[in-house]
Design an enzyme around this catalytic site. Structure first.
Site, PDB file in Angstrom:
ATOM      1  N   HIS A   1      33.024  20.754  86.780  1.00 23.51           N
ATOM      2  CA  HIS A   1      34.081  20.519  85.801  1.00 23.51           C
ATOM      3  C   HIS A   1      33.603  20.764  84.370  1.00 23.51           C
ATOM      4  O   HIS A   1      32.410  20.663  84.076  1.00 23.51           O
ATOM      5  CB  HIS A   1      34.601  19.098  85.937  1.00 23.51           C
ATOM      6  CG  HIS A   1      35.391  18.885  87.192  1.00 23.51           C
ATOM      7  ND1 HIS A   1      35.996  17.703  87.493  1.00 23.51           N
ATOM      8  CD2 HIS A   1      35.683  19.716  88.223  1.00 23.51           C
ATOM      9  CE1 HIS A   1      36.630  17.800  88.643  1.00 23.51           C
ATOM     10  NE2 HIS A   1      36.438  19.025  89.114  1.00 23.51           N
TER      11      HIS A   1
ATOM     12  N   GLU B   1      33.973  19.011  81.634  1.00 19.31           N
ATOM     13  CA  GLU B   1      33.343  17.858  80.999  1.00 19.31           C
ATOM     14  C   GLU B   1      31.888  17.738  81.451  1.00 19.31           C
ATOM     15  O   GLU B   1      30.991  17.492  80.647  1.00 19.31           O
ATOM     16  CB  GLU B   1      34.081  16.558  81.361  1.00 19.31           C
ATOM     17  CG  GLU B   1      35.557  16.560  81.039  1.00 19.31           C
ATOM     18  CD  GLU B   1      36.422  16.971  82.234  1.00 19.31           C
ATOM     19  OE1 GLU B   1      36.209  18.076  82.795  1.00 19.31           O
ATOM     20  OE2 GLU B   1      37.315  16.207  82.588  1.00 19.31           O
TER      21      GLU B   1
ATOM     22  N   CYS C   1      38.735  13.468  85.692  1.00 20.10           N
ATOM     23  CA  CYS C   1      38.691  12.857  87.027  1.00 20.10           C
ATOM     24  C   CYS C   1      37.767  11.638  86.977  1.00 20.10           C
ATOM     25  O   CYS C   1      37.041  11.415  85.999  1.00 20.10           O
ATOM     26  CB  CYS C   1      38.226  13.878  88.060  1.00 20.10           C
ATOM     27  SG  CYS C   1      36.455  14.265  87.983  1.00 20.10           S
TER      28      CYS C   1
ATOM     29  N   CYS D   1      34.059  12.603  86.370  1.00 17.83           N
ATOM     30  CA  CYS D   1      33.805  12.999  84.978  1.00 17.83           C
ATOM     31  C   CYS D   1      33.925  11.805  84.040  1.00 17.83           C
ATOM     32  O   CYS D   1      33.174  11.704  83.063  1.00 17.83           O
ATOM     33  CB  CYS D   1      34.747  14.129  84.563  1.00 17.83           C
ATOM     34  SG  CYS D   1      34.283  15.717  85.291  1.00 17.83           S
TER      35      CYS D   1
END
Length: 162
Positions: free
Chosen positions: A78, A80, A116, A119
């Site tokens: 991801h 992040e 999420c 993250c």
């Protein structure tokens, strides 16, 4: 008209998202502290491995997994997480993470986006203080990471019945 600092960094996050390789949603993250960009990250497969856009299919889509579920089947890291991986924790303490999400099919911003759970945990451990998410140009939502810590602790307490 000159954009605000927040809009400026969200514009950069939006541009970073364009590098994303996910066939569903493209995310871009920019970590900023003291008005200096510390790190950026976008959604993509781990270095040296094939991206979904190169393979031509998304394993989660093939398995008909709805958004927000079964991230372990995703080929990508991801945005992040990539931004956090590329920065020093000391530089991130008290920083702000700017996040933009673009639907890969329509090119439109995805409102209501939030990091999420995995993250969110990385953001907490990195020492990031605030997360600003683009809803659409000129509109964003700001989250306090300290609130996420409180929410997590409250959920744990409620689950245990304390």
């Amino acid at each position: 008209m000159r954009p605000s600092k927040e809009e400026y960094y969200l514009n950069i996050a939006s541009q970073v998202a364009e590098r994303g390789t996910c066939l569903r949603r493209k995310f871009g993250a920019v970590i900023v502290k003291d008005d200096q960009i510390i790190s950026t990250g976008y959604v993509g497969a781990p270095r040296g491995t094939k991206n979904c856009c190169d393979v031509g299919q998304c394993p989660r889509e093939v398995a008909q997994i709805p958004p927000g579920e079964r991230y372990e089947l995703c080929r990508s890291v991801h945005a992040e997480a990539n931004a956090i991986i590329n920065a020093s924790r000391l530089d991130m303490l008290g920083a702000t993470l700017y996040l933009a999400c673009i639907d890969a099919r329509t090119g439109e911003f995805t409102p209501g986006t939030r990091p999420c759970r995995m993250c969110t945990r990385l953001i907490i451990n990195a020492g990031i203080e605030t997360v600003v998410v683009r809803e659409k140009p000129g509109q964003s939502t700001t989250y306090s990471v300290a609130d996420w810590v409180l929410e997590d602790n409250m959920n744990l307490t409620e689950a245990k019945g304390y």
